[in-house]
Scaffold this active site. Structure first.
Site, PDB file in Angstrom:
ATOM      1  N   ARG A  23       0.834  -1.225   0.000  1.00  0.00           N
ATOM      2  CA  ARG A  23       0.000   0.000   0.000  1.00  0.00           C
ATOM      3  C   ARG A  23       0.862   1.265   0.000  1.00  0.00           C
ATOM      4  NH1 ARG A  23      -2.859  -0.990   5.501  1.00  0.00           N
ATOM      5  NH2 ARG A  23      -0.673  -1.549   5.924  1.00  0.00           N
ATOM      6  N   ASN A  49       5.280  23.316  13.803  1.00  0.00           N
ATOM      7  CA  ASN A  49       5.358  24.304  12.713  1.00  0.00           C
ATOM      8  C   ASN A  49       5.424  23.590  11.378  1.00  0.00           C
ATOM      9  OD1 ASN A  49       5.476  26.330  14.648  1.00  0.00           O
ATOM     10  ND2 ASN A  49       7.706  26.413  14.652  1.00  0.00           N
ATOM     11  N   ARG A  59      16.005  29.687   4.731  1.00  0.00           N
ATOM     12  CA  ARG A  59      15.380  30.260   5.940  1.00  0.00           C
ATOM     13  C   ARG A  59      16.372  30.124   7.101  1.00  0.00           C
ATOM     14  NH1 ARG A  59       9.410  30.520   5.899  1.00  0.00           N
ATOM     15  NH2 ARG A  59       8.616  29.752   3.881  1.00  0.00           N
ATOM     16  N   HIS A  62      18.255  31.208  12.486  1.00  0.00           N
ATOM     17  CA  HIS A  62      17.486  31.861  13.546  1.00  0.00           C
ATOM     18  C   HIS A  62      17.619  31.111  14.871  1.00  0.00           C
ATOM     19  CE1 HIS A  62      14.659  33.155  10.030  1.00  0.00           C
ATOM     20  NE2 HIS A  62      15.762  33.867  10.047  1.00  0.00           N
ATOM     21  N   LYS A  71      14.380  21.912  18.683  1.00  0.00           N
ATOM     22  CA  LYS A  71      13.595  21.643  17.466  1.00  0.00           C
ATOM     23  C   LYS A  71      13.842  20.221  16.980  1.00  0.00           C
ATOM     24  CE  LYS A  71      14.009  26.492  16.276  1.00  0.00           C
ATOM     25  NZ  LYS A  71      14.787  27.493  15.518  1.00  0.00           N
ATOM     26  N   TYR A 131       8.282  20.903  11.915  1.00  0.00           N
ATOM     27  CA  TYR A 131       9.121  20.762  13.101  1.00  0.00           C
ATOM     28  C   TYR A 131       8.360  21.071  14.386  1.00  0.00           C
ATOM     29  CZ  TYR A 131      10.053  25.809  12.209  1.00  0.00           C
ATOM     30  OH  TYR A 131       9.960  27.162  11.952  1.00  0.00           O
ATOM     31  N   ASP A 168      15.670  38.643   6.843  1.00  0.00           N
ATOM     32  CA  ASP A 168      17.015  38.065   6.914  1.00  0.00           C
ATOM     33  C   ASP A 168      17.992  38.868   6.064  1.00  0.00           C
ATOM     34  OD1 ASP A 168      15.915  34.572   7.114  1.00  0.00           O
ATOM     35  OD2 ASP A 168      16.080  36.161   8.613  1.00  0.00           O
TER      36      ASP A 168
HETATM   37  C1  LIG Z   1       8.670  30.942  13.331  1.00  0.00           C
HETATM   38  C2  LIG Z   1       7.269  31.477  13.450  1.00  0.00           C
HETATM   39  C3  LIG Z   1       6.802  32.479  12.619  1.00  0.00           C
HETATM   40  N1  LIG Z   1       5.526  32.940  12.764  1.00  0.00           N
HETATM   41  C4  LIG Z   1       5.070  33.972  11.835  1.00  0.00           C
HETATM   42  C5  LIG Z   1       5.887  35.241  11.836  1.00  0.00           C
HETATM   43  C6  LIG Z   1       5.835  35.732  10.416  1.00  0.00           C
HETATM   44  O1  LIG Z   1       4.698  36.557  10.222  1.00  0.00           O
HETATM   45  C7  LIG Z   1       5.659  34.460   9.587  1.00  0.00           C
HETATM   46  C8  LIG Z   1       6.940  34.004   8.906  1.00  0.00           C
HETATM   47  O2  LIG Z   1       7.945  33.984   9.920  1.00  0.00           O
HETATM   48  P1  LIG Z   1       9.468  33.850   9.536  1.00  0.00           P
HETATM   49  O3  LIG Z   1       9.730  34.606   8.259  1.00  0.00           O
HETATM   50  O4  LIG Z   1      10.280  34.202  10.757  1.00  0.00           O
HETATM   51  O5  LIG Z   1       9.585  32.304   9.243  1.00  0.00           O
HETATM   52  P2  LIG Z   1      10.942  31.499   9.002  1.00  0.00           P
HETATM   53  O6  LIG Z   1      11.917  32.327   8.214  1.00  0.00           O
HETATM   54  O7  LIG Z   1      10.547  30.174   8.496  1.00  0.00           O
HETATM   55  O8  LIG Z   1      11.515  31.359  10.464  1.00  0.00           O
HETATM   56  C9  LIG Z   1      11.962  30.114  10.950  1.00  0.00           C
HETATM   57  O9  LIG Z   1      13.205  29.899  10.337  1.00  0.00           O
HETATM   58  C10 LIG Z   1      14.053  28.919  10.894  1.00  0.00           C
HETATM   59  C11 LIG Z   1      14.130  27.761   9.921  1.00  0.00           C
HETATM   60  C12 LIG Z   1      13.760  28.445  12.247  1.00  0.00           C
HETATM   61  O10 LIG Z   1      14.350  27.480  12.715  1.00  0.00           O
HETATM   62  C13 LIG Z   1      12.773  29.132  13.080  1.00  0.00           C
HETATM   63  O11 LIG Z   1      11.813  28.181  13.526  1.00  0.00           O
HETATM   64  C14 LIG Z   1      12.055  30.259  12.444  1.00  0.00           C
HETATM   65  O12 LIG Z   1      12.773  31.446  12.748  1.00  0.00           O
HETATM   66  O13 LIG Z   1       5.209  33.444  10.512  1.00  0.00           O
HETATM   67  C15 LIG Z   1       4.659  32.453  13.722  1.00  0.00           C
HETATM   68  O14 LIG Z   1       3.498  32.890  13.843  1.00  0.00           O
HETATM   69  N2  LIG Z   1       5.108  31.479  14.574  1.00  0.00           N
HETATM   70  C16 LIG Z   1       6.377  30.957  14.470  1.00  0.00           C
HETATM   71  O15 LIG Z   1       6.724  30.044  15.253  1.00  0.00           O
END
Ligand SMILES: Cc1cn([C@H]2C[C@H](O)[C@@H](COP(=O)(O)OP(=O)(O)O[C@H]3O[C@H](C)C(=O)[C@H](O)[C@H]3O)O2)c(=O)[nH]c1=O
Length: 181
Positions: A23, A49, A59, A62, A71, A131, A168
């Site tokens: 399957r 997430n 990404r 962070h 994580k 994650y 970033d």
């Molecule tokens: C991380 C996160 C973001 N947000 C909101 C904030 C922003 O409006 C939107 C996008 O956030 P951001 O651009 O910071 O997402 P990433 O660039 O994927 O950030 C992640 O990037 C690397 C890979 C990491 O390990 C972290 O978990 C995290 O910093 O989601 C949320 O509402 N909750 C959350 O836990």
């Protein structure tokens, strides 16, 4: 599941036991007791997430101060090069990084304890990245390190310039005084 240590103390490569049949396949993507036994860590995850990214998206890197997030990361579609950077001053791995290819195909996961910066580069046409975190998102505590930091010299498997968020790109709120003990 099998947990294998990496060159950074505390970061583990997790390989789930996969059951395949005519399957398709089944595997436990997380089992609290098995994770605790295999990693010898007792953690409580409070947030799941899920992000989807196009090829060449990078990404990160962070991390959160004051409320560091452990994580458990995995990929359910496509492939990424996932990187963890040790920011714990007393760690023998301080200032060093590890990188692993995580993919829907290899089903590998990475356990990254609090005290690390994290980021990934998408290698496939797109990637779906899931994650679990051990602390809630706290934007006021969010800090970052540039993906191309010359001291880290991360060997990203780049194919051209990465696609990076404006946040970033704008530069990182990095303060060495805020790093982890
Ligand atoms: C991380 C996160 C973001 N947000 C909101 C904030 C922003 O409006 C939107 C996008 O956030 P951001 O651009 O910071 O997402 P990433 O660039 O994927 O950030 C992640 O990037 C690397 C890979 C990491 O390990 C972290 O978990 C995290 O910093 O989601 C949320 O509402 N909750 C959350 O836990």
């Amino acid at each position: 599941m099998k947990a294998t240590s990496t060159s950074l103390p505390g970061v583990l490569l997790i390989e789930p036991r996969v059951f395949g049949d005519e399957r398709g396949f089944f595997f436990e993507s997380y089992n609290r007791a098995a994770f605790a036994a295999a990693t010898d860590t007792q953690v409580e995850f409070v947030q799941d997430n899920h992000s989807r990214s196009l090829q060449h998206v990078l990404r990160g890197l962070h991390y959160q101060i004051c409320q560091p997030q452990g994580k458990l990361v995995r990929v359910v579609a496509g492939e990424v090069f996932d990187v963890a950077v040790d920011l714990r001053r007393r760690s023998p791995g301080f200032g060093r990084w590890v990188g692993y290819r995580l993919s829907a195909e290899n089903r590998h996961q990475l356990w990254i304890p609090g005290g690390f910066a994290h980021g990934f580069l998408v290698l496939s046409e797109y990637a779906e990245f899931l994650y679990k975190t051990t602390a809630y998102y706290a934007p006021e505590y969010e800090r970052c390190i540039r993906w191309d930091d010359s001291d880290l010299a991360i060997d990203w498997p780049l194919d051209g310039r990465p696609l990076i968020s404006a946040k970033d790109q704008a530069g990182c709120a990095f303060n060495e005084a805020e790093l982890f003990p």
